[in-house]
Design an enzyme around this catalytic site. Structure first.
Site, PDB file in Angstrom:
ATOM      1  N   HIS A  47      44.659 -66.886 -55.717  1.00 27.48           N
ATOM      2  CA  HIS A  47      45.380 -66.003 -54.784  1.00 27.48           C
ATOM      3  C   HIS A  47      46.804 -65.791 -55.304  1.00 27.48           C
ATOM      4  CE1 HIS A  47      47.379 -64.570 -51.174  1.00 27.48           C
ATOM      5  NE2 HIS A  47      46.183 -64.223 -50.741  1.00 27.48           N
ATOM      6  N   GLY A  93      50.737 -58.874 -47.135  1.00 27.14           N
ATOM      7  CA  GLY A  93      51.641 -59.287 -46.063  1.00 27.14           C
ATOM      8  C   GLY A  93      52.833 -58.365 -45.873  1.00 27.14           C
ATOM      9  N   SER A 131      47.208 -56.037 -46.669  1.00 30.79           N
ATOM     10  CA  SER A 131      47.508 -55.362 -45.407  1.00 30.79           C
ATOM     11  C   SER A 131      46.344 -54.525 -44.870  1.00 30.79           C
ATOM     12  CB  SER A 131      48.782 -54.518 -45.548  1.00 30.79           C
ATOM     13  OG  SER A 131      49.873 -55.357 -45.852  1.00 30.79           O
ATOM     14  N   GLU A 168      43.878 -57.542 -55.137  1.00 30.43           N
ATOM     15  CA  GLU A 168      44.936 -57.648 -54.140  1.00 30.43           C
ATOM     16  C   GLU A 168      46.285 -57.339 -54.788  1.00 30.43           C
ATOM     17  OE1 GLU A 168      43.705 -60.298 -50.685  1.00 30.43           O
ATOM     18  OE2 GLU A 168      44.488 -61.635 -52.195  1.00 30.43           O
ATOM     19  N   GLU A 189      49.559 -65.849 -53.927  1.00 35.30           N
ATOM     20  CA  GLU A 189      50.539 -66.845 -53.455  1.00 35.30           C
ATOM     21  C   GLU A 189      50.422 -68.142 -54.260  1.00 35.30           C
ATOM     22  OE1 GLU A 189      49.469 -66.530 -49.326  1.00 35.30           O
ATOM     23  OE2 GLU A 189      50.292 -64.504 -49.328  1.00 35.30           O
ATOM     24  N   LYS A 205      45.550 -68.759 -44.571  1.00 38.27           N
ATOM     25  CA  LYS A 205      46.710 -69.342 -45.259  1.00 38.27           C
ATOM     26  C   LYS A 205      47.151 -70.632 -44.546  1.00 38.27           C
ATOM     27  CE  LYS A 205      47.850 -64.661 -46.460  1.00 38.27           C
ATOM     28  NZ  LYS A 205      48.745 -63.762 -47.137  1.00 38.27           N
ATOM     29  N   ASN A 221      41.469 -64.945 -44.608  1.00 39.68           N
ATOM     30  CA  ASN A 221      42.288 -65.986 -45.238  1.00 39.68           C
ATOM     31  C   ASN A 221      43.426 -66.359 -44.285  1.00 39.68           C
ATOM     32  OD1 ASN A 221      43.866 -67.592 -46.873  1.00 39.68           O
ATOM     33  ND2 ASN A 221      44.624 -65.913 -48.140  1.00 39.68           N
TER      34      ASN A 221
HETATM   35  C1  PEP Z   1      45.687 -62.132 -48.364  1.00 38.13           C
HETATM   36  O1  PEP Z   1      46.263 -63.142 -48.010  1.00 38.13           O
HETATM   37  O2  PEP Z   1      44.793 -62.228 -49.209  1.00 38.13           O
HETATM   38  C2  PEP Z   1      46.072 -60.856 -47.782  1.00 38.13           C
HETATM   39  C3  PEP Z   1      45.508 -59.784 -48.249  1.00 38.13           C
HETATM   40  O3  PEP Z   1      47.007 -60.877 -46.783  1.00 38.13           O
HETATM   41  P1  PEP Z   1      47.381 -59.652 -45.805  1.00 38.13           P
HETATM   42  O4  PEP Z   1      46.090 -59.075 -45.284  1.00 38.13           O
HETATM   43  O5  PEP Z   1      48.211 -60.253 -44.717  1.00 38.13           O
HETATM   44  O6  PEP Z   1      48.137 -58.643 -46.620  1.00 38.13           O
END
Ligand code: PEP
Length: 258
Positions: free
Chosen positions: A95, A173, A213, A167, A97, A11, A9
């Site tokens: 998601h 992040g 992460s 998640e 976000e 973003k 992803n």
């Molecule tokens: C994501 O955007 O779905 C995500 C898991 O980001 P990150 O791997 O940077 O934590």
């Protein structure tokens, strides 16, 4: 047997030129990898260019969001038909976000999910609790409600294509990953709810990804868990090399040694 699925992803990152370079590098890094499914989720503006690079590869193309209507007066939204035309087969829905910054609700995600399944997409529906919810012991309840509401009256045979991404918001992040045990516990709960909602066969075949992460250093331990079927990767997918190391967590199927 569930084929592990790894999504990158990106973003709101990468110009068209940068996106092209990244997928060219990814192609070279993973070659014709088998036994896993790999998908990239570039920004909308780069979809067409990335599609051209991915032609005749096994790497899939997906969108980070979509609206549920096929066309109409919805300024700023993107329709499922437009995404299909741009070459997308996958779509991320809900998601954290989108939920946190743009008011995405379970009800909206449910509408998007129904449209996505009807039109042939592989939808990745994201669920996950916030840090305060985990601290208060509410994590399981929050995730269970998200899942039940997002899947409300979703029972067409197409639901077999569904992928769930667990998640935890506190891990996205932040550099902080759920321990493999924490992730497995939640994935087990998700599978139990899928069993209750959709029956044994679908619950056993629907893939549940972990996201938050994920890095080359922690993917192996996560993938050892029985209910973790891949990863949705943000930051570490921006560089082809680190994303490829995650995808090749078993260190096999590789063209190059890492
Ligand atoms: C994501 O955007 O779905 C995500 C898991 O980001 P990150 O791997 O940077 O934590």
């Amino acid at each position: 047997m569930r084929t592990p699925i790894f999504g990158g992803n990106w973003k709101m990152h990468k110009t068209v030129k940068e996106a092209i370079h990244t997928v060219e590098d990814l192609k070279e890094e993973i070659g014709n990898i088998e036994e896993v499914e790999v998908v990239v989720f570039p920004p909308f503006t780069a979809l067409n260019a990335v599609k051209a690079v991915l032609k005749e590869t096994q790497i899939g193309l997906g969108a980070q969001n979509m609206y549920w209507e096929e066309k109409g007066a919805y300024t700023g939204e993107i329709s499922p038909l437009m995404l299909l035309e741009a070459g997308c087969r996958y779509v991320i829905l809900g998601h954290s976000e989108r939920r946190g910054y743009f008011g995405e609700t379970n009800l909206r995600i449910n509408k998007k999910l129904k449209a996505a399944l009807e039109l042939g997409f592989v939808p990745l529906v994201c669920v996950g609790e916030k840090l305060e919810e985990r601290r208060k012991g509410k994590a399981k309840g929050v995730v269970a409600t998200q899942l039940r509401e997002c899947l409300e009256k979703v029972n067409s045979p197409e639901v077999q294509r569904l992928v769930i991404a667990y998640e935890p918001v506190w891990a996205i992040g932040t550099g902080e990953t759920a321990t493999p045990q924490q992730a497995q516990e939640m994935h087990r709960l998700i599978r139990d709810i899928l069993l209750e909602l959709l029956g044994e066969e679908l619950a056993a075949s629907i893939r549940i990804q972990y996201g938050g992460s994920v890095k080359p250093e922690n993917i192996k331990d996560l993938m050892r868990q029985p209910d973790i079927d891949g990863a949705l990767v943000g930051g570490a997918s921006l560089q082809a090399r680190s994303f490829a190391r995650i995808i090749r967590y078993k260190n096999k199927n590789s063209l190059r040694n890492i």
